[in-house]
Scaffold this active site. Structure first.
Site, short mmCIF file in Angstrom:
data_model
loop_
_atom_site.label_atom_id
_atom_site.label_comp_id
_atom_site.label_asym_id
_atom_site.label_seq_id
_atom_site.Cartn_x
_atom_site.Cartn_y
_atom_site.Cartn_z
N GLY A 12 -0.76 4.66 3.97
CA GLY A 12 -0.81 3.34 3.31
C GLY A 12 -2.20 2.74 3.45
O GLY A 12 -2.38 1.53 3.57
N ALA A 13 -3.22 3.63 3.43
CA ALA A 13 -4.57 3.24 3.84
C ALA A 13 -5.24 2.24 2.90
O ALA A 13 -6.16 1.54 3.30
CB ALA A 13 -5.44 4.48 3.99
N GLN A 16 -2.80 -3.70 2.32
CA GLN A 16 -3.34 -4.88 3.01
C GLN A 16 -3.59 -4.63 4.50
O GLN A 16 -4.64 -4.99 5.03
CB GLN A 16 -2.33 -6.04 2.88
CG GLN A 16 -2.30 -6.66 1.51
CD GLN A 16 -2.93 -8.05 1.51
OE1 GLN A 16 -3.16 -8.64 2.54
NE2 GLN A 16 -3.21 -8.54 0.34
N GLY A 18 -3.85 -1.70 5.99
CA GLY A 18 -4.89 -0.67 6.08
C GLY A 18 -6.28 -1.27 5.96
O GLY A 18 -7.19 -0.94 6.73
N ARG A 95 10.80 -3.98 0.71
CA ARG A 95 12.07 -4.33 0.09
C ARG A 95 11.83 -5.07 -1.21
O ARG A 95 11.14 -6.08 -1.23
CB ARG A 95 12.83 -5.23 1.07
CG ARG A 95 14.27 -5.44 0.73
CD ARG A 95 14.94 -6.00 1.97
NE ARG A 95 16.29 -6.43 1.75
CZ ARG A 95 17.10 -6.78 2.73
NH1 ARG A 95 16.68 -6.73 3.96
NH2 ARG A 95 18.32 -7.17 2.50
N ASN A 108 13.00 4.80 2.71
CA ASN A 108 12.05 5.05 3.78
C ASN A 108 12.40 6.31 4.57
O ASN A 108 11.50 6.98 5.09
CB ASN A 108 11.92 3.83 4.69
CG ASN A 108 10.99 2.80 4.08
OD1 ASN A 108 9.84 3.09 3.82
ND2 ASN A 108 11.50 1.62 3.81
N GLY A 133 5.04 0.64 9.56
CA GLY A 133 5.83 0.36 8.35
C GLY A 133 7.29 0.11 8.68
O GLY A 133 7.91 0.84 9.44
N ASN A 134 7.85 -0.95 8.09
CA ASN A 134 9.22 -1.36 8.41
C ASN A 134 10.30 -0.62 7.62
O ASN A 134 10.02 -0.18 6.51
CB ASN A 134 9.35 -2.87 8.18
CG ASN A 134 8.64 -3.64 9.27
OD1 ASN A 134 8.70 -3.25 10.43
ND2 ASN A 134 7.94 -4.69 8.90
N HIS A 190 12.05 -4.25 16.06
CA HIS A 190 11.05 -5.11 15.41
C HIS A 190 11.73 -5.75 14.20
O HIS A 190 11.63 -5.27 13.07
CB HIS A 190 9.81 -4.32 15.00
CG HIS A 190 8.88 -5.13 14.15
ND1 HIS A 190 8.29 -6.29 14.62
CD2 HIS A 190 8.45 -5.00 12.87
CE1 HIS A 190 7.55 -6.81 13.65
NE2 HIS A 190 7.64 -6.05 12.58
#
EC number: 1.1.1.37
Length: 329
Positions: A12-13, A16, A18, A95, A108, A133-134, A190
């Protein structure tokens, strides 16, 4: 003589987080001011994302960081994770409108199964994996389960943002400096169910709980404020917390690699069965870190209120685990 470069993979580089993260890694904030780094940056194989990633790499080049030995762009985790010493799994599917949590879990699960398998096959055997990442704990669990040849202890989830959020609230309430507060714990997932716990916290050797001495504030203000802070930032900024998440990722990996100097920090790690948490669940606990290894703080007393909170966040983690069980076969 300079140290050999460490390979850091970031997914996900071009996102935001990243963007808030990469320049700090390249400047030496994460692995040390004498540690050269090679950045291996992964983005989805989409023309727009890859183009954005090229722009980020142009900016990294333009900083002329002395420690940044090389930067490469990737669309395949199998090349991005090759020989990685550290992997920051930041990219995840957010989401969308009308998406149920279970939909988010299954989308995911596909991403983190593929990334876990790639880590298993090509990363360094000592790779330190941090999932940002969630849903971070369950994504870390999926990656861990998909990498049977790597030690489970290599997989961690980021609870440090919750830890830092809690520290800042406690400093404001007590009038003390953030740096002087020690032995804070954040338990669990988390997510808004997590339990920030300052029963053991000290300031200058004094009990912080005795200093604050306000159970109603703890229950009705502190715990919900920390739990819902992410939502409050989205409400205010129109975007999710990126700079503070990147900062927490830097803190987490820096302490893991370079040591926490005896201080307690919070990491989501695979449970060993202690504190009544089933083995293998990735759960936030207090740890100290030294020589590249973390060690959980053991033997803390769990009172009735805390037991209730630990079980509440565990219930959510077990539901998430059960929601992805079939996808891990």
């Amino acid at each position: 003589m300079s140290k050999p470069a460490m390979r850091v993979a970031v997914t996900g580089a071009a996102g935001q987080i990243g963007y808030a993260l990469l320049f700090r890694i390249a400047s030496g904030e994460m692995l040390g001011k004498d540690q050269p780094v090679i950045l291996q940056l992964l983005e989805i194989p989409d023309e727009k994302a890859q183009k954005a990633l090229k722009g980020v790499i142009m900016e990294l080049d333009d900083c002329a960081f002395p420690l940044l030995q090389e930067v490469t762009a990737h669309s395949d985790p199998r090349t991005a994770f090759k020989d990685a010493d550290v992997a920051l799994l930041v990219g995840a599917r957010p989401r969308g409108p009308g998406m149920e949590r279970k939909d988010l879990l299954s989308v995911n699960a596909q991403i983190f199964t593929a990334q876990g398998k790639a880590l298993n096959d090509v990363a360094s055997r000592n790779v330190k994996v941090l999932v940002v990442g969630n849903p971070a704990n369950t994504n870390a669990y999926i990656a861990m389960k998909s990498a049977p040849d790597l030690p489970a202890k290599n997989f961690t989830a980021m609870l440090r943002l919750d830890h830092n959020r809690a520290l800042s609230q406690l400093a404001a309430k007590s009038g003390k400096a953030v740096a002087d507060i020690e032995k804070l714990v954040v338990w669990g997932n988390h997510s808004p169910t997590m339990y920030p716990d300052y029963r053991f916290a000290t300031v200058g050797g004094q009990s912080l709980a005795k200093l604050i001495n306000d159970d109603a504030w703890n229950r009705d203000t502190f715990i919900p404020t920390v739990g819902k802070r992410g939502a409050a930032i989205i409400e205010a900024r129109g975007l999710s917390s990126a700079a503070s998440a990147a900062n927490a990722a830097i803190d987490h990996v820096r302490d893991w690699v370079l040591g926490s100097n005896g201080k307690w920090v919070t990491m989501g790690i695979p449970s060993d069965g202690s504190y009544g948490i089933p083995e293998g669940i990735i759960y936030g606990v207090p740890v100290t870190t030294e020589n590249g290894e973390y060690k959980r703080v053991e033997g803390l007393e769990i009172d009735a209120f805390s037991r209730e909170r630990l079980d509440f966040t565990l219930k959510e983690l077990l539901e998430e685990r059960d929601g992805v069980k079939d996808l891990l076969k």
